[in-house]
Design a protein around this motif. Structure first.
Motif, mmCIF file in Angstrom:
data_model
loop_
_atom_site.group_PDB
_atom_site.id
_atom_site.type_symbol
_atom_site.label_atom_id
_atom_site.label_comp_id
_atom_site.label_asym_id
_atom_site.label_seq_id
_atom_site.Cartn_x
_atom_site.Cartn_y
_atom_site.Cartn_z
ATOM 1 N N TYR A 1 4.453 51.411 32.762
ATOM 2 C CA TYR A 1 4.245 52.451 33.692
ATOM 3 C C TYR A 1 4.076 51.703 35.065
ATOM 4 O O TYR A 1 4.843 52.071 36.066
ATOM 5 C CB TYR A 1 2.856 53.097 33.558
ATOM 6 N N LEU A 2 3.415 50.789 35.130
ATOM 7 C CA LEU A 2 3.495 50.140 36.635
ATOM 8 C C LEU A 2 4.550 49.426 37.048
ATOM 9 O O LEU A 2 4.815 49.619 38.280
ATOM 10 C CB LEU A 2 2.079 49.143 36.612
ATOM 11 N N GLY A 3 5.257 48.812 36.143
ATOM 12 C CA GLY A 3 6.714 48.322 36.414
ATOM 13 C C GLY A 3 7.763 49.471 36.853
ATOM 14 O O GLY A 3 8.462 49.315 37.974
ATOM 15 N N ILE A 4 7.722 50.385 36.346
ATOM 16 C CA ILE A 4 8.532 51.535 36.497
ATOM 17 C C ILE A 4 8.303 52.246 37.856
ATOM 18 O O ILE A 4 9.070 52.385 38.513
ATOM 19 C CB ILE A 4 8.574 52.715 35.332
ATOM 20 N N LYS A 5 7.048 52.529 37.979
ATOM 21 C CA LYS A 5 6.534 53.094 39.218
ATOM 22 C C LYS A 5 6.915 52.029 40.397
ATOM 23 O O LYS A 5 7.136 52.428 41.373
ATOM 24 C CB LYS A 5 4.982 53.120 39.037
ATOM 25 N N ALA A 6 6.499 50.856 40.189
ATOM 26 C CA ALA A 6 6.885 49.762 41.334
ATOM 27 C C ALA A 6 8.492 49.769 41.602
ATOM 28 O O ALA A 6 8.808 50.023 42.800
ATOM 29 C CB ALA A 6 6.507 48.535 41.090
ATOM 30 N N VAL A 7 9.297 49.910 40.552
ATOM 31 C CA VAL A 7 10.811 49.998 40.905
ATOM 32 C C VAL A 7 11.211 51.307 41.492
ATOM 33 O O VAL A 7 11.953 51.484 42.347
ATOM 34 C CB VAL A 7 11.619 49.692 39.437
ATOM 35 N N ASN B 1 9.220 53.226 43.374
ATOM 36 C CA ASN B 1 8.840 53.158 44.667
ATOM 37 C C ASN B 1 9.886 52.282 45.499
ATOM 38 O O ASN B 1 10.030 52.568 46.666
ATOM 39 C CB ASN B 1 7.582 52.764 44.753
ATOM 40 N N THR B 2 10.208 51.056 45.115
ATOM 41 C CA THR B 2 11.095 50.233 45.916
ATOM 42 C C THR B 2 12.423 50.709 46.077
ATOM 43 O O THR B 2 13.025 50.777 46.990
ATOM 44 C CB THR B 2 11.083 48.970 45.151
ATOM 45 N N ALA B 3 13.091 51.475 45.068
ATOM 46 C CA ALA B 3 14.253 52.174 45.212
ATOM 47 C C ALA B 3 14.266 53.194 46.355
ATOM 48 O O ALA B 3 15.130 53.521 47.019
ATOM 49 C CB ALA B 3 14.868 52.696 43.984
ATOM 50 N N LYS B 4 13.264 53.965 46.211
ATOM 51 C CA LYS B 4 12.806 55.079 47.199
ATOM 52 C C LYS B 4 12.920 54.490 48.459
ATOM 53 O O LYS B 4 13.330 55.375 49.487
ATOM 54 C CB LYS B 4 11.533 56.121 46.730
ATOM 55 N N SER B 5 12.109 53.482 48.621
ATOM 56 C CA SER B 5 12.077 52.861 50.159
ATOM 57 C C SER B 5 13.387 52.521 50.581
ATOM 58 O O SER B 5 13.674 52.594 51.775
ATOM 59 C CB SER B 5 11.046 51.867 49.906
ATOM 60 N N ILE B 6 14.233 51.476 49.692
ATOM 61 C CA ILE B 6 15.409 51.224 50.236
ATOM 62 C C ILE B 6 16.359 52.421 50.591
ATOM 63 O O ILE B 6 16.975 52.481 51.627
ATOM 64 C CB ILE B 6 16.010 50.466 49.245
ATOM 65 N N VAL B 7 16.420 53.585 49.832
ATOM 66 C CA VAL B 7 17.211 54.899 49.949
ATOM 67 C C VAL B 7 16.895 55.412 51.424
ATOM 68 O O VAL B 7 17.615 55.828 52.235
ATOM 69 C CB VAL B 7 17.259 55.736 48.999
ATOM 70 N N SER B 8 15.384 55.500 51.639
ATOM 71 C CA SER B 8 15.041 56.303 52.818
ATOM 72 C C SER B 8 14.952 55.343 54.088
ATOM 73 O O SER B 8 15.612 55.888 54.935
ATOM 74 C CB SER B 8 13.498 56.664 52.574
#
Length: 111
Positions: free
Chosen positions: A69-75, A77-84
């Protein structure tokens, strides 16, 4: 502009709901695993080698579930941050206009 703000607030609410219910699912799963492990240990009546196996399997399941769960959540969040940040950079970049006419080479200027 209001449409963009509505979309952003909906995205934020969606992310909050995903995080909340994802964490709730992990906690409920972990409690269920722990409950089944405790029931199994209680039913084994002191057979230590089997109790160790049951507790090890339960610990492995709980840690795997939580780590996933924590790994999927971290990835996510990172992907969303990169896209934004890429979208913000694209919006901030000046638009290119049509190229200006270039001056003629020196040999052709006199003609």
């Amino acid at each position: 502009m209001s449409g963009d703000q509505d979309r952003v607030s909906q995205d934020v609410e969606l992310e909050k709901n995903r995080a909340r219910y994802g964490l709730l699912a992990v906690v409920i799963s972990n409690l269920s695993i722990a409950g089944v492990a405790m029931f199994g240990v209680w039913q084994l009546d002191g057979d230590t080698s089997v109790i160790i196996g049951v507790l090890t399997a339960a610990f492995t399941a709980v840690s795997s579930m939580t780590t996933a769960y924590l790994g999927i959540k971290a990835v996510s969040n990172t992907a969303k941050s990169i896209v934004s940040s890429a979208a913000a950079a694209a919006a901030a970049a000046p638009t290119q206009s049509a190229p200006a006419e270039t001056a003629a080479p020196p040999a052709q200027r006199g003609q």
